[in-house]
Design an enzyme around this catalytic site. Structure first.
Site, PDB file in Angstrom:
ATOM      1  N   HIS A 263      22.875  74.843  89.727  1.00  9.75           N
ATOM      2  CA  HIS A 263      22.281  73.679  89.862  1.00  9.75           C
ATOM      3  C   HIS A 263      20.896  74.035  91.763  1.00  9.75           C
ATOM      4  CE1 HIS A 263      26.026  72.492  88.087  1.00  9.75           C
ATOM      5  NE2 HIS A 263      25.327  71.517  87.736  1.00  9.75           N
ATOM      6  N   ASP A 336      19.346  72.752  79.629  1.00  9.81           N
ATOM      7  CA  ASP A 336      20.205  71.779  81.062  1.00  9.81           C
ATOM      8  C   ASP A 336      20.016  70.456  81.698  1.00  9.81           C
ATOM      9  OD1 ASP A 336      22.591  71.553  82.764  1.00  9.81           O
ATOM     10  OD2 ASP A 336      23.070  73.019  83.106  1.00  9.81           O
TER      11      ASP A 336
END
Length: 442
Positions: A263, A336
């Protein structure tokens, strides 16, 4: 028996997951077709009454595909976040990001293949509100129903808490050593999502958490031993299919041996092909053996699998070479979230989307600049950088997924009263309690 492997070029992986045939609820009986496949014939195509369901579904998919414009097809590749608690609720975020103010208007403008729901986007307030939202979104897409997704892994990642039953996370289920509990847990979650109008879960996690310092996977994984994780993943896929919803194994080619969170950064994993085959691949192979609907890519670099330095999400050797060709997967490959730092370091938001499709991706999840990504892919198709055949390949996979879950011709309408009876029911809470008790005893 559980069909762990489809292809013949995976002797090593087949050995690793051979034990999954004897585990899980109903493992001694043949695997039944996934729920929803009986509805594959529900299309606008004219098909011979003697045709098989597979033939009828294929004909329906081809009929829908033939009627789509290039813009329709490019829209199908995207699954954005839309803002607000209702399909017709105006939001400044939608206006700023999409040029129109309500979720329904975004769907009408861009005709995306799906929408992913989050509490932080104002999508999740209470049961009746969420049912009204999902029904409203489907109503805004009358030609091709939407994939409505949620990131409901349970445990650490539970986007629909506290509406849904509090099922223990994967590590707790894995600690029981009983894949039948993974199947029951997934069935509970899938049943509750379906009652809410959600038809795709971004679960189960198929990563093997090899690195105890892993900051992003950890307890989200079933464990650290691929021999034990693989049958858990296979059983979870069965459970979601028992409930009649689509599921997604993540994060390919494996996010279990990292000490960087994708992330916020770009993890590098130094697994060789033989290490990957032994450590990372078995749970994904097991999921493919159970006809997993989708597999999500990881924003990780594996230089020994692809020396380019690109993350797996943008890697043709990994997504097409390993996942498609070696593991034999022909379902939907999802990225993702494309707003994560791990995939944005090297290329701009438009080129990331184009490169992902070129690598083998079908579904572009949460692009941070939707119009830019959409226009980049559309321009790439019109210029030939992405061929029409390649575009059709991805759209066809997405339509086949929808057909397999009974979504191609008409979206089911969720009933708020049924949802209120289903969510957190006594029966579902008993499953959660059983898992917790078995974990404590193990």
């Amino acid at each position: 028996m559980v069909r762990c492997i489809r292809t013949t070029g995976l002797a090593v992986i087949a050995t690793m997951v051979a034990g999954c045939a004897g585990t899980g609820a109903g493992a001694s009986t043949p695997v039944k077709p996934a729920a929803g496949r009986a509805n594959e014939a529900a299309t606008t195509a004219v098909v011979s009454p003697s045709a098989t369901p597979t033939t009828r579904a294929s004909s329906g998919v081809e009929s829908v595909l033939a009627g789509m414009s290039v813009e329709d097809k490019v829209g199908q590749l995207f699954m954005p976040v839309l803002y607000g608690p209702a399909a017709n609720a105006a939001s400044g975020e939608n206006q700023a990001r999409f040029g129109v103010d309500t979720p329904a208007k975004v769907v009408a403008k861009y005709r995306p293949g799906g929408v992913i729901l989050f509490p932080w986007a104002g999508n999740v307030k209470d049961v009746r509100q969420l049912v009204a939202l999902t029904n409203g979104l489907q109503k805004a897409s009358p030609d091709i129903p939407l994939l409505l997704g949620a990131d409901q892994e349970n445990g650490k990642v539970s986007r629909l808490a506290p509406l849904v039953t509090d099922i223990p996370g994967a590590s707790v289920i894995g600690s029981t050593g009983d894949p039948s509990l993974a199947r029951r847990a997934a069935k509970v979650t899938g049943t509750e999502l379906r009652a809410l109008g959600i038809n795709l879960d971004f679960a189960p996690v198929a990563d093997v958490n090899i690195n105890p310092r892993n900051p992003v996977i950890g307890t989200r994984a079933y464990g650290s031993d691929p021999k034990k994780v693989a049958p858990m993943v296979a059983a979870a896929v069965q459970g979601f299919h028992d409930a009649g919803i689509a599921s997604t194994a993540k994060h390919f080619p494996g996010h279990g041996d990292t000490n960087v969170d994708s992330h916020t950064g770009l993890p590098v994993i130094q697994h060789s092909l033989s290490q990957w085959t032994r450590l990372d691949a078995p749970p994904f192979a097991a999921a493919i053996g159970e006809d997993i609907d989708a597999i999500m890519s990881a924003h990780v670099v594996m230089p020994k699998l692809d020396p380019s330095g690109d993350p797996a999400t943008l890697s043709k050797p990994i997504l097409t070479g390993l996942l498609r060709q070696k593991l034999g997967f022909d379902g939907v490959v999802s990225t993702d979230a494309l707003d994560m730092a791990g995939v944005r370091k090297k290329y701009g938001d438009g080129q990331v989307a184009v490169r992902a499709i070129q690598a083998g991706v079908d579904l572009l999840l949460m692009p941070p600049n939707f119009p830019k990504a959409y226009q980049a892919v559309l321009a790439a198709v019109k210029s030939g950088k992405i061929s029409t055949a390649r575009l059709d390949q991805s759209v066809r996979r997405l339509l086949k997924l929808k057909a397999a879950r009974g979504l191609l011709s008409k979206a089911p309408v969720a009933d708020p009263a049924v949802a209120e009876r289903t969510l957190r029911s006594a029966e579902h809470r008993k499953v959660a309690q059983l898992i917790a008790e078995r974990a404590r005893r193990s």
